[in-house]
Write a protein that holds these residues in place. Structure first.
Motif, PDB file in Angstrom:
ATOM      1  N   GLY A 122       0.626  -1.133   0.147  1.00 35.15           N
ATOM      2  CA  GLY A 122       0.515   0.077   0.179  1.00 35.15           C
ATOM      3  C   GLY A 122       1.568   1.238  -0.087  1.00 35.15           C
ATOM      4  O   GLY A 122       1.652   1.127  -0.469  1.00 35.15           O
ATOM      5  N   PRO A 123       0.492   2.228   0.393  1.00 37.03           N
ATOM      6  CA  PRO A 123       1.137   3.615   0.175  1.00 37.03           C
ATOM      7  C   PRO A 123       2.245   3.783   0.983  1.00 37.03           C
ATOM      8  O   PRO A 123       4.001   3.937   0.523  1.00 37.03           O
ATOM      9  CB  PRO A 123       0.223   4.414   0.694  1.00 37.03           C
ATOM     10  N   GLU A 124       1.668   3.464   2.657  1.00 35.96           N
ATOM     11  CA  GLU A 124       3.396   3.060   3.089  1.00 35.96           C
ATOM     12  C   GLU A 124       4.840   2.482   2.799  1.00 35.96           C
ATOM     13  O   GLU A 124       5.149   2.427   2.872  1.00 35.96           O
ATOM     14  CB  GLU A 124       2.950   2.184   4.763  1.00 35.96           C
ATOM     15  N   PHE A 125       3.875   1.412   1.880  1.00 34.15           N
ATOM     16  CA  PHE A 125       5.372  -0.229   1.627  1.00 34.15           C
ATOM     17  C   PHE A 125       5.845   0.444   0.540  1.00 34.15           C
ATOM     18  O   PHE A 125       6.898   0.822   0.520  1.00 34.15           O
ATOM     19  CB  PHE A 125       4.704  -1.047   0.911  1.00 34.15           C
ATOM     20  N   MET A 126       5.784   1.425  -0.536  1.00 40.11           N
ATOM     21  CA  MET A 126       6.177   2.075  -1.840  1.00 40.11           C
ATOM     22  C   MET A 126       6.732   3.043  -0.390  1.00 40.11           C
ATOM     23  O   MET A 126       7.562   3.667  -1.523  1.00 40.11           O
ATOM     24  CB  MET A 126       4.689   2.920  -2.639  1.00 40.11           C
ATOM     25  N   VAL A 127       6.182   3.531  -0.240  1.00 44.67           N
ATOM     26  CA  VAL A 127       6.984   4.879   0.697  1.00 44.67           C
ATOM     27  C   VAL A 127       8.165   4.784   0.951  1.00 44.67           C
ATOM     28  O   VAL A 127       9.282   5.224   1.113  1.00 44.67           O
ATOM     29  CB  VAL A 127       5.860   6.384   1.353  1.00 44.67           C
ATOM     30  N   LEU A 128       7.990   3.587   1.769  1.00 42.90           N
ATOM     31  CA  LEU A 128       9.343   2.886   2.547  1.00 42.90           C
ATOM     32  C   LEU A 128      10.489   2.505   1.913  1.00 42.90           C
ATOM     33  O   LEU A 128      11.562   2.419   1.909  1.00 42.90           O
ATOM     34  CB  LEU A 128       8.601   2.390   3.037  1.00 42.90           C
ATOM     35  N   THR A 129       9.616   2.397   0.735  1.00 46.01           N
ATOM     36  CA  THR A 129      10.742   0.653  -0.801  1.00 46.01           C
ATOM     37  C   THR A 129      11.726   2.082  -1.159  1.00 46.01           C
ATOM     38  O   THR A 129      12.667   2.030  -1.154  1.00 46.01           O
ATOM     39  CB  THR A 129       9.750   0.037  -0.991  1.00 46.01           C
ATOM     40  N   PHE A 130      11.116   3.395  -1.797  1.00 43.48           N
ATOM     41  CA  PHE A 130      11.411   4.362  -2.991  1.00 43.48           C
ATOM     42  C   PHE A 130      12.352   5.073  -1.373  1.00 43.48           C
ATOM     43  O   PHE A 130      13.538   6.167  -1.818  1.00 43.48           O
ATOM     44  CB  PHE A 130      10.520   5.255  -3.117  1.00 43.48           C
ATOM     45  N   GLY A 131      12.146   5.134   0.186  1.00 44.89           N
ATOM     46  CA  GLY A 131      12.602   6.180   0.499  1.00 44.89           C
ATOM     47  C   GLY A 131      13.652   5.055   1.632  1.00 44.89           C
ATOM     48  O   GLY A 131      15.331   6.124   1.508  1.00 44.89           O
ATOM     49  N   LEU A 132      13.940   3.886   1.126  1.00 44.18           N
ATOM     50  CA  LEU A 132      14.876   3.257   1.664  1.00 44.18           C
ATOM     51  C   LEU A 132      16.064   3.313   0.798  1.00 44.18           C
ATOM     52  O   LEU A 132      17.843   3.721   0.717  1.00 44.18           O
ATOM     53  CB  LEU A 132      14.876   1.574   2.539  1.00 44.18           C
ATOM     54  N   VAL A 133      15.563   3.256  -0.537  1.00 44.39           N
ATOM     55  CA  VAL A 133      17.134   3.551  -1.535  1.00 44.39           C
ATOM     56  C   VAL A 133      17.163   4.136  -1.882  1.00 44.39           C
ATOM     57  O   VAL A 133      18.076   4.550  -1.836  1.00 44.39           O
ATOM     58  CB  VAL A 133      16.038   3.220  -3.295  1.00 44.39           C
ATOM     59  N   ARG A 134      16.824   5.801  -1.234  1.00 44.51           N
ATOM     60  CA  ARG A 134      17.579   6.637  -1.793  1.00 44.51           C
ATOM     61  C   ARG A 134      18.065   7.348  -0.508  1.00 44.51           C
ATOM     62  O   ARG A 134      19.073   8.310  -0.269  1.00 44.51           O
ATOM     63  CB  ARG A 134      16.453   7.903  -1.805  1.00 44.51           C
ATOM     64  N   ALA A 135      17.771   6.651   0.689  1.00 42.23           N
ATOM     65  CA  ALA A 135      18.662   6.145   2.035  1.00 42.23           C
ATOM     66  C   ALA A 135      19.981   5.547   1.493  1.00 42.23           C
ATOM     67  O   ALA A 135      20.691   5.868   2.221  1.00 42.23           O
ATOM     68  CB  ALA A 135      18.380   6.322   2.912  1.00 42.23           C
ATOM     69  N   GLY A 136      19.591   4.728   0.692  1.00 42.64           N
ATOM     70  CA  GLY A 136      21.335   4.020   0.517  1.00 42.64           C
ATOM     71  C   GLY A 136      20.689   2.652   0.975  1.00 42.64           C
ATOM     72  O   GLY A 136      22.422   1.736   1.265  1.00 42.64           O
ATOM     73  N   ALA A 137      20.364   2.489   1.530  1.00 44.47           N
ATOM     74  CA  ALA A 137      19.925   1.265   2.152  1.00 44.47           C
ATOM     75  C   ALA A 137      19.333   0.474   1.028  1.00 44.47           C
ATOM     76  O   ALA A 137      19.582   0.279  -0.036  1.00 44.47           O
ATOM     77  CB  ALA A 137      18.231   1.288   3.038  1.00 44.47           C
ATOM     78  N   VAL A 138      20.421  -1.654   2.115  1.00 47.20           N
ATOM     79  CA  VAL A 138      19.767  -2.687   1.439  1.00 47.20           C
ATOM     80  C   VAL A 138      18.859  -3.331   1.763  1.00 47.20           C
ATOM     81  O   VAL A 138      18.422  -3.299   2.958  1.00 47.20           O
ATOM     82  CB  VAL A 138      21.266  -3.297   0.949  1.00 47.20           C
ATOM     83  N   LEU A 139      17.549  -3.462   1.249  1.00 49.76           N
ATOM     84  CA  LEU A 139      16.424  -3.624   1.125  1.00 49.76           C
ATOM     85  C   LEU A 139      17.111  -5.676   1.475  1.00 49.76           C
ATOM     86  O   LEU A 139      17.487  -5.920   1.049  1.00 49.76           O
ATOM     87  CB  LEU A 139      15.514  -3.120   0.604  1.00 49.76           C
ATOM     88  N   VAL A 140      16.287  -5.559   2.527  1.00 48.99           N
ATOM     89  CA  VAL A 140      16.438  -7.069   2.920  1.00 48.99           C
ATOM     90  C   VAL A 140      14.157  -7.374   2.578  1.00 48.99           C
ATOM     91  O   VAL A 140      13.486  -7.621   3.329  1.00 48.99           O
ATOM     92  CB  VAL A 140      16.476  -7.435   4.460  1.00 48.99           C
ATOM     93  N   VAL A 141      14.368  -8.056   1.557  1.00 48.59           N
ATOM     94  CA  VAL A 141      13.038  -8.781   1.356  1.00 48.59           C
ATOM     95  C   VAL A 141      13.389 -10.703   1.405  1.00 48.59           C
ATOM     96  O   VAL A 141      13.413 -11.550   1.124  1.00 48.59           O
ATOM     97  CB  VAL A 141      12.676  -8.589  -0.320  1.00 48.59           C
ATOM     98  N   VAL A 142      11.833 -10.812   2.255  1.00 50.30           N
ATOM     99  CA  VAL A 142      11.279 -11.808   2.696  1.00 50.30           C
ATOM    100  C   VAL A 142       9.858 -11.624   2.608  1.00 50.30           C
ATOM    101  O   VAL A 142       9.412 -11.217   2.480  1.00 50.30           O
ATOM    102  CB  VAL A 142      11.840 -12.598   4.701  1.00 50.30           C
ATOM    103  N   ASP A 143       9.791 -13.317   2.120  1.00 53.92           N
ATOM    104  CA  ASP A 143       7.923 -13.682   2.355  1.00 53.92           C
ATOM    105  C   ASP A 143       7.456 -13.769   3.503  1.00 53.92           C
ATOM    106  O   ASP A 143       8.286 -14.669   4.196  1.00 53.92           O
ATOM    107  CB  ASP A 143       7.503 -15.202   1.598  1.00 53.92           C
ATOM    108  N   PRO A 144       6.849 -12.930   4.116  1.00 54.04           N
ATOM    109  CA  PRO A 144       6.063 -13.294   4.961  1.00 54.04           C
ATOM    110  C   PRO A 144       5.775 -14.383   5.964  1.00 54.04           C
ATOM    111  O   PRO A 144       5.401 -15.367   6.875  1.00 54.04           O
ATOM    112  CB  PRO A 144       4.871 -11.799   5.508  1.00 54.04           C
ATOM    113  N   GLY A 145       5.118 -15.178   4.462  1.00 57.15           N
ATOM    114  CA  GLY A 145       4.377 -16.285   4.809  1.00 57.15           C
ATOM    115  C   GLY A 145       5.371 -18.397   5.142  1.00 57.15           C
ATOM    116  O   GLY A 145       4.605 -18.734   4.484  1.00 57.15           O
ATOM    117  N   MET A 146       6.525 -17.363   5.006  1.00 54.60           N
ATOM    118  CA  MET A 146       7.220 -18.469   4.264  1.00 54.60           C
ATOM    119  C   MET A 146       7.263 -19.426   5.495  1.00 54.60           C
ATOM    120  O   MET A 146       8.103 -20.736   5.777  1.00 54.60           O
ATOM    121  CB  MET A 146       8.564 -18.313   4.252  1.00 54.60           C
ATOM    122  N   GLY A 147       7.328 -19.407   7.006  1.00 56.14           N
ATOM    123  CA  GLY A 147       6.911 -20.421   8.187  1.00 56.14           C
ATOM    124  C   GLY A 147       7.844 -19.716   9.161  1.00 56.14           C
ATOM    125  O   GLY A 147       8.587 -19.019   8.870  1.00 56.14           O
ATOM    126  N   TRP A 148       7.806 -19.819  10.343  1.00 53.72           N
ATOM    127  CA  TRP A 148       8.277 -19.145  11.540  1.00 53.72           C
ATOM    128  C   TRP A 148       9.877 -19.195  11.365  1.00 53.72           C
ATOM    129  O   TRP A 148      10.797 -18.991  11.321  1.00 53.72           O
ATOM    130  CB  TRP A 148       8.167 -19.451  12.411  1.00 53.72           C
TER     131      TRP A 148
END
Length: 537
Positions: free
Chosen positions: A66-92
């Motif tokens: 949603g909006p927060e997801f998109m803002v945070l993703t582009f915000g992290l890119v512009r801050a120079g961060a490296v995103l760590v992307v995992v499937d939240p449903g892959m099991g604990w």
């Protein structure tokens, strides 16, 4: 867009300048124009920088699309961060393993994600920065809203170098533990450009974004992202009536859907007589799409609109693509699945099957037309490495004479006389018997013809080269118990083809274990263990 690749953040900036008032994000939680998304991303980047995010900081992002997801993703890119992307449903257990391996220094999540992190100790020793998107607050945590309060006038958002690491994207773990794939900004830029050119995606279109990560490409295409009301971790459970209403109301022209989501949508459309006249194209990937799903979806579209099934993996996407019209025109029974020709700029070869490392590339490895072997790919859309997995790199990466990396997909297939690639299954799933090797997809296509069969899965019991082939069967009608009659029919079908005539064992399963990301990739390793227990009862 120009021919020169641009990172997706720069593409968003150009979108905002060209069409500031065009909606960029629509979701049940709200909407943003391109201008608003661009400005909010800058404020978010400034807030993250003030909180301690510096170039190279690894940050796990577990936020509802949603909006927060998109803002945070582009915000992290512009801050120079490296995103760590995992499937939240892959099991604990898998989540903990992935996050411990990625060792993120920041964690941005909704309330449920933070509770999971605290309860299960995800990345306990490395996380020093927490951003909360939700009501949960603990001392030291930063509410998402506070990030946006900062004046970004003095902050200069970063324009990343294309060869810098952009993200660590974890695989679904369909054939073992999930692995972190290292993505550069060049990979993302190339993927966006390849998809746009291949499918003719135009500025001003509207995308139904059922796979959130692909929504990031929408900014590069100047396309509106529409996030429907659904559980994105379980696409098979999406309500087809809601999906259809969203497509019609938001005037969707383009959509990506997992095979499981499209199966539900197609069944609904067939039953209700629903048409989707505004949709220009439908894309589906992540697992083979059955022909009956393609037929139902194609019948919902207008003349000229097509379903496409691009082939690829987390490590390399897209590689090939084929339209439903071309695929359905082929008799694929006993052959595999036609996945089309490699996209322009993507290299592909078929080499001899081996489980050993191949340190250097040689053209002598390549097989002739029609011979089944391993698929190897290369190009700017292909990852050069896994994160902290040197053994995985050793087994899957081959250096060519120019020092470029060629990636072993772990899939088997062949190239036909027309230059098209056919997919025959995973290398690790082939069944090696005393009479020869059986490949999953060609064998399963024989039995999937049965009108009462939803899908089948070939597994091997025992050790190569003396494995016992067993076909697990999932029926269309889960209540049916007429196993004897259906088994006899399957035996008769199998007797018509050389590769299946020696298969004698059929086991009926109530519902195959599948991946979380697409709800369609069958976990054959789990099925093999189940089949062995059933045969030994």
């Amino acid at each position: 867009m120009t021919n020169a690749p641009k990172d997706i953040s720069t593409c968003l900036r150009e979108f905002a300048r060209a069409h500031p008032s065009r909606l960029a994000v629509i979701s049940p939680a709200g909407q943003l124009t391109a201008g608003e998304l661009d400005q909010a991303s800058d404020r978010c980047a400034a807030g993250l920088a003030r909180a301690g995010v510096v170039p190279g900081t690894r940050v796990a992002l577990m936020v509802t699309p949603g909006p927060e997801f998109m803002v945070l993703t582009f915000g992290l890119v512009r801050a120079g961060a490296v995103l760590v992307v995992v499937d939240p449903g892959m099991g604990w257990d898998n989540l903990r393993a992935c996050l411990d391996e990625a060792a993120p220094e920041g964690f941005v999540g909704i309330t449920r994600a933070h509770i999971g992190r605290l309860l299960f100790g995800w990345a306990r020793s490395t996380v020093r920065l927490c951003v909360s998107v939700g009501s949960l607050r603990l001392p030291g945590w930063i509410p998402f809203s506070r990030l946006l309060e900062h004046d970004h006038g003095r902050f200069a958002p970063l324009t990343p170098h294309l060869d810098q690491t952009a993200a660590i994207v974890f695989t679904s773990g369909g054939t073992g533990l999930p692995k972190g794939v290292v993505y550069t900004h060049r990979m993302f830029a190339t993927q966006a450009a390849l998809l746009q050119k291949e499918f003719g995606i135009e500025s001003g279109e509207v995308d139904l974004a059922t796979f959130p990560l692909f929504a990031l490409f929408d900014a590069a295409w100047q396309v509106t992202s529409v996030f429907p009301r659904m559980d994105f971790t379980r696409p098979a459970d999406a309500d087809p009536a809601l999906i259809t209403d969203t497509i019609v109301q938001k005037q969707v022209t383009h959509m990506f859907g997992s095979p499981a989501l499209l199966n539900g949508l197609g069944r609904f459309g067939e039953k209700q007589g629903v048409r989707l006249p505004g949709v220009r194209r439908v894309l589906s990937a992540g697992a083979p799409v059955p022909n009956h799903v393609l037929v139902r979806l194609q019948n919902m579209l207008s003349d000229g609109a097509l379903v496409h099934t691009p082939y690829g993996a987390t490590e390399a996407l897209p590689v090939c693509s084929v339209s439903s019209a071309e695929r359905l025109a082929e008799n694929s029974v006993g052959r595999g699945i036609c996945i089309g020709r490699p996209l322009q700029g993507v290299g592909l070869a078929v080499i001899r099957i081996s489980n050993d490392p191949i340190p250097e590339w040689s053209d002598d490895l390549c097989l002739s037309v029609g011979e089944i072997g391993e698929l190897v790919v290369w190009g700017d859309n292909v990852s050069s490495s896994y994160f902290r997995r040197p053994e995985a790199d050793r087994l899957t990466k081959i250096k060519d004479a120019n020092g470029r990396i060629r990636h072993r997909m772990g899939d088997v297939g062949f190239i036909d006389e027309k230059g098209r690639v056919w997919f025959c299954g995973r290398k690790s799933h082939r069944v090696i018997t005393e009479e020869g090797t059986l490949f999953t997809i060609p064998c399963e296509s024989v039995f999937n013809q049965h009108p009462e069969v939803f899908r089948t899965a070939l597994v091997g019991i025992g050790q190569p080269p003396k494995q016992r082939p067993v076909v697990c069967v999932e029926l269309e009608d889960k209540r049916s118990r007429d196993y004897g009659r259906i088994r006899d029919s399957l035996l008769e079908l199998g007797s018509r083809h050389e590769q299946t005539r020696r298969i004698r064992d059929f086991l009926f399963h109530p519902g195959f274990p599948v991946d979380i990301r697409h709800n369609a990739k069958i976990f054959r390793e789990k099925l093999a263990r189940w089949a062995e227990r059933e045969l030994n009862r």
